[in-house]
Design an enzyme around this catalytic site. Structure first.
Site, PDB file in Angstrom:
ATOM      1  N   GLU A   1       0.937  -1.190  -0.130  1.00 53.31           N
ATOM      2  CA  GLU A   1       0.046  -0.005   0.000  1.00 53.31           C
ATOM      3  C   GLU A   1       0.846   1.320   0.128  1.00 53.31           C
ATOM      4  O   GLU A   1       0.489   2.235  -0.488  1.00 53.31           O
ATOM      5  CB  GLU A   1      -0.813   0.140   1.164  1.00 53.31           C
ATOM      6  N   ASP A  13      -2.163  -4.904   3.271  1.00 51.24           N
ATOM      7  CA  ASP A  13      -2.466  -5.281   4.816  1.00 51.24           C
ATOM      8  C   ASP A  13      -3.049  -6.893   4.834  1.00 51.24           C
ATOM      9  O   ASP A  13      -4.101  -6.857   4.056  1.00 51.24           O
ATOM     10  CB  ASP A  13      -2.987  -4.012   5.285  1.00 51.24           C
ATOM     11  N   ASP A  29      -5.933  -7.760   5.969  1.00 50.72           N
ATOM     12  CA  ASP A  29      -7.050  -7.511   6.809  1.00 50.72           C
ATOM     13  C   ASP A  29      -8.301  -7.480   5.801  1.00 50.72           C
ATOM     14  O   ASP A  29      -7.919  -7.587   4.565  1.00 50.72           O
ATOM     15  CB  ASP A  29      -7.282  -6.377   7.687  1.00 50.72           C
ATOM     16  N   GLU A  52      -9.609  -4.733   4.477  1.00 54.26           N
ATOM     17  CA  GLU A  52      -9.131  -3.575   3.566  1.00 54.26           C
ATOM     18  C   GLU A  52      -8.285  -4.103   2.732  1.00 54.26           C
ATOM     19  O   GLU A  52      -8.169  -3.786   1.495  1.00 54.26           O
ATOM     20  CB  GLU A  52      -9.098  -2.508   4.384  1.00 54.26           C
ATOM     21  N   TYR A  56       1.234  -5.849  12.923  1.00 59.67           N
ATOM     22  CA  TYR A  56       0.135  -5.011  12.631  1.00 59.67           C
ATOM     23  C   TYR A  56      -0.811  -4.798  13.390  1.00 59.67           C
ATOM     24  O   TYR A  56      -0.976  -5.537  14.554  1.00 59.67           O
ATOM     25  CB  TYR A  56      -0.618  -6.071  11.397  1.00 59.67           C
ATOM     26  N   ARG A  93      -4.068  -3.275  13.590  1.00 65.59           N
ATOM     27  CA  ARG A  93      -5.636  -3.539  13.433  1.00 65.59           C
ATOM     28  C   ARG A  93      -5.824  -5.012  13.706  1.00 65.59           C
ATOM     29  O   ARG A  93      -5.649  -5.873  12.772  1.00 65.59           O
ATOM     30  CB  ARG A  93      -6.066  -3.130  11.946  1.00 65.59           C
ATOM     31  N   HIS A 121      -4.867 -12.789  13.402  1.00 69.45           N
ATOM     32  CA  HIS A 121      -3.564 -12.453  13.468  1.00 69.45           C
ATOM     33  C   HIS A 121      -3.237 -12.465  15.012  1.00 69.45           C
ATOM     34  O   HIS A 121      -3.727 -13.114  15.834  1.00 69.45           O
ATOM     35  CB  HIS A 121      -3.566 -10.794  13.473  1.00 69.45           C
TER      36      HIS A 121
END
Length: 837
Positions: free
Chosen positions: A7, A82, A84, A86, A302, A304, A349
């Site tokens: 990203e 990432d 997740d 998103e 990470y 989140r 995670h």
């Protein structure tokens, strides 16, 4: 050659060092493709299907074009966004954007929880296809938010002038704050007396409290009568007291689990005074990596995540460090396992932890920002301490009585026997036990000698206002939102002017008050906490392949559309009456007489006395006005009325807008800070003055809560001339525009950015900024002409995508498809501007 896509440039820079010359690493710069602003989600006429229309950013188009041109030279294209939902969505968007010109077999999805060499290299062994179920959950969430926001917002603008947009989840957060505000405003304080006793036992000081009085148990509100409190005081000072009972017990306190997203946001708010968004921004930097001795090092995993568990490998490393640094007694016999209580933890995670626990916070202090150091130190200590031994405390609960047993006193003594995890992580957090007195060798029968008795008049307190920490905790308890959304929810409700943050606390703004009442009355079903939580559960079901995303969205829309159509058909007068009926009993309530709305009961109004105060709705949101307008021109903001006219609960911390600062010495007019639909601004004069009040946008680097008259009186004089441009007589002007502070020379506008303050910049600095802008390569094609009315120049530009647009001052305008952009005339510009109005 292989391609790896991430990203951010920072992430790309870190990973590029881990991979050899066989890899090219590029960044998408986050979401490069989103639902189109117009008709982004289209529901078929029979309401049985959905079509999604996407728009790609200019940067995204450039990236896609680059990959398409080089695709034939890549063996594999690894998508490492990432780990997740998103990130999965960005990967899906990339594949969809490239699938027509790039072989789909080249795409592989890889994920890693930390940006370390081992994690990145090992991720290739687990390369997979895109998780279509996670993507479906993303599509459902975006469609729901789009349908709710893009259809509800126009209703607000029509029925509630001055309102901003409304969101599916953000509106529920505003409701929480509204309900807390009503609780506070309706709270009736109760008077009681606190009694504190200072005395000695074996020559040592000991503070005690009354446990029972004349056979009755004493609670917080027991002494409501001052005479009863004084009677207790007399008995205490005239009696002899001895310890009658000692209850001894050992308390073992377990360490806290490692951080997940919500607990990190809560603890960073309470301990470091970080907002939720600030916490996530700082954590993002630690995750992406910081430069330490010419090497980019990712410091945390990470950020989140719902998980509070650690991998076996991580636990082994942490346990070895504990034994080495603190000794075997600080290491439990078995590893401590933590499991989340949340039903649907979003991803598998780990918790948030340091990538290497051997990187001590002090060793990186000179290489990171102050905020980064504080947050890393917090995460580092919390992670290691989570695997340390329990802290052991010896507690003695003393019961002290007089011979008549008319009064029983109590005290708790505590001694930390073994510090355990507290040796490393000893923060006093919400809900934890407070410190205790420490005395040794006490026995039943020992005499206690009261010296002084303090009687303090007190009042019960209303519920506390929400902070970042408590709001995140509440949203999580209600199962509303997800780790990746908490910070943005809080940020959005502030930016829309629905709530105001003062210190750590959130205060409801007038606009938020009336909008919430409107939504709760007309869209109650969709603002129910259970409905929003159930929707989150259904989205989780989609991610787990237990539900179909289009069916979920269509079921929502069929119901929601009926509400939209029904509300749009209602007259505005009816809507305002509903808001008035809801708020009046709270706002116009006099304790002795109940609700009174007569204007003369609250103001010095001189009309015939038949006017009633009520809630009105204007461009700045809700306010209070008289029904006899224009004969009676009394108006006041709801917040100011509650604070100054009818203060049921005195709260000096409430900051309301408009906020009157004082009288300007030059004009003898009032300077105030106002909150409009697009943010805060300064106003010179009043709306009722003959001359229209002057308004100046308040720059973001000035705090509207604490701004004083000195600064305000300087800002209100903008624009100001700093001097003349060298070798010309043309002025250089400093001012504030739609995009913030700037300096201007002729038709050249140069933003000040964060480097300069609008009140401190001098002519030399301004000229330097203008020259940089002047000499910067431009995509300007030509001057179109001068507008007839405003006498402003319109210039034609060509964007990176090849499309033409025109610019007036600092404002950019799109050219509709029916116009010939290359040959645009000033008459065309006038027509486009007229249509836009």
């Amino acid at each position: 050659m292989n391609l790896l896509v991430v990203e951010s440039p920072a992430k790309a820079k870190t990973i590029n060092k881990y991979l050899g010359s066989d890899f090219e690493v590029i960044a998408t710069v986050g979401h490069f493709r989103d639902l189109a602003k117009k008709d982004g989600v289209q529901v078929s006429e029979d309401q049985n299907d959905i079509t999604l229309n996407w728009e790609t950013t200019s940067a995204g188009l450039k990236m896609i074009d680059t990959i398409e041109k080089k695709a034939s030279g890549y063996e594999q294209i690894y998508l490492a966004t990432d780990p997740d939902r998103e990130g999965e969505a960005i990967t899906w968007h990339l594949i969809k954007s490239l699938e027509k010109k790039v072989d789909n077999n080249k795409f592989k999805r890889i994920t890693f929880n930390e940006i370390t060499k081992n994690a990145v290299i090992n991720s290739f062994e687990k390369a997979r296809n895109v998780d279509e179920h996670l993507v479906s959950a993303y599509l459902a969430r975006r469609s729901l938010d789009y349908l709710a926001g893009y259809n509800l917002s126009p209703v607000l603008w029509r029925k509630m002038p001055g309102s901003r947009s409304a969101g599916r989840v953000q509106s529920v957060a505003v409701r929480l704050i509204y309900e807390r505000e009503i609780e506070i405003e309706q709270f009736e304080p109760e008077k009681f007396y606190k009694i504190g006793i200072q005395g000695k036992i074996k020559s040592a000081d000991l503070e005690t409290a009354i446990a029972s009085f004349e056979g009755e148990k004493v609670d917080k509100l027991f002494f409501r009568d001052e005479n009863l409190a004084k009677k207790a005081e007399q008995i205490i000072l005239s009696s002899k007291f001895n310890i009658s009972k000692i209850d001894e017990r050992n308390v073992s306190r377990k360490p806290k689990a490692p951080f997940n997203t919500s607990t990190l946001q809560q603890t960073a708010n309470s301990q470091l005074n970080f907002s939720a968004s600030q916490t996530m921004t700082v954590a993002q930097g630690l995750y992406m990596g910081v430069d330490i001795q010419k090497e980019t090092v990712a410091l945390i995993t990470y950020m989140r995540t719902d998980s509070i568990s650690l991998s076996k490998e991580s636990i082994e490393i942490i346990r070895a460090k504990i034994e080495n640094d603190f000794g075997p007694k600080y290491l439990p016999k078995d590893p401590i396992e933590y499991k989340t209580k949340k039903k649907n933890a979003q991803e598998a995670h780990e918790a948030i932890r340091p990538t290497d626990v051997n990187i001590h916070p002090d060793s990186i202090k000179d290489h990171v920002t102050e905020d980064q150091f504080k947050l890393y130190d917090l995460i580092w200590r919390r992670t290691i301490s989570s695997q340390m031994s329990n802290a052991e405390t010896n507690l003695n609960a003393l019961t002290i009585t007089n011979p008549e047993e008319s009064i029983q006193l109590k005290a708790t003594l505590g001694k930390l026997v073994f510090d355990g995890f507290k040796k490393l992580y000893n923060l006093q957090e919400e809900g934890e036990e407070q410190s205790f007195s420490v005395l040794d060798n006490l026995n039943v029968g020992d005499e206690y000698l009261p010296n002084t008795v303090e009687i303090d008049e007190s009042f019960t307190s209303p519920p506390s206002r929400y902070t970042d920490a408590s709001l995140v905790k509440k949203l999580e308890e209600l199962d509303i939102g997800r780790p990746s959304t908490y910070a943005s929810i809080i940020q959005v409700i502030q930016s829309r002017g629905y709530v105001i943050k003062n210190g750590k606390s959130f205060y409801l703004n007038d606009r938020g008050r009336v909008v919430n009442v409107f939504l709760v009355n007309y869209f109650k079903k969709f603002l129910e906490y259970k409905f929003t939580a159930d929707m989150e559960q259904q989205l989780d079901d989609v991610a787990a392949n237990k539900a179909e995303w289009k069916e979920l969205v269509l079921n929502f829309w069929k119901d929601f559309q009926k509400f939209i159509d029904e509300v749009m058909s209602k007259p505005n007068r009816e809507v305002i009456d509903v808001i008035n009926d809801e708020l009046s009993p709270v706002i116009f309530n006099k304790k002795e007489d109940g609700m009174i709305t007569k204007c003369t009961s609250w103001t010095n109004c001189t009309h015939d006395g038949s006017g009633d105060l009520g809630i009105k709705v204007g461009k700045i949101g809700g306010f209070i006005g008289c029904s006899k307008y224009p004969d009676c021109k009394y108006t006041i903001s709801i917040g100011n009325f509650i604070k100054e006219v009818n203060p049921n609960n005195s709260d000096d911390d409430i900051v309301t807008f408009p906020r009157i600062l004082g009288i300007d010495a030059d004009t003898n007019k009032e300077i105030s800070i106002q909150l409009g639909p697009y943010g805060y601004y300064l106003q010179l004069g009043r709306e009722t003055d003959d001359e229209k009040p002057k308004r100046v946008t308040l720059p973001k680097n000035y705090d509207p809560m604490n701004l004083g008259m000195n600064i305000a009186s300087q800002l209100i004089k903008l624009p100001i001339t700093l001097g003349h441009y060298p070798e010309t007589e043309e002025p250089v002007i400093a001012n504030i525009g739609a995009y913030g502070p700037y300096v201007k020379y002729q038709d050249i506008f140069a933003s000040l950015g964060r480097k300069f303050d609008i009140l401190e910049i001098g002519l030399e600095q301004a000229v330097e900024l203008i020259n940089i802008k002047k000499n910067k390569p431009t995509n300007k094609v030509r001057e179109i002409g001068v507008l007839k009315r405003k006498r402003q120049k319109a210039n034609l530009y060509k964007g990176k995508s090849g499309k033409y647009y025109f610019k007036i001052g600092i404002m950019n305008y799109k050219i509709p498809a029916e116009y010939d952009g290359e040959n645009l005339t000033i008459e065309d510009v006038e027509k486009i501007l007229k249509t836009n109005r």
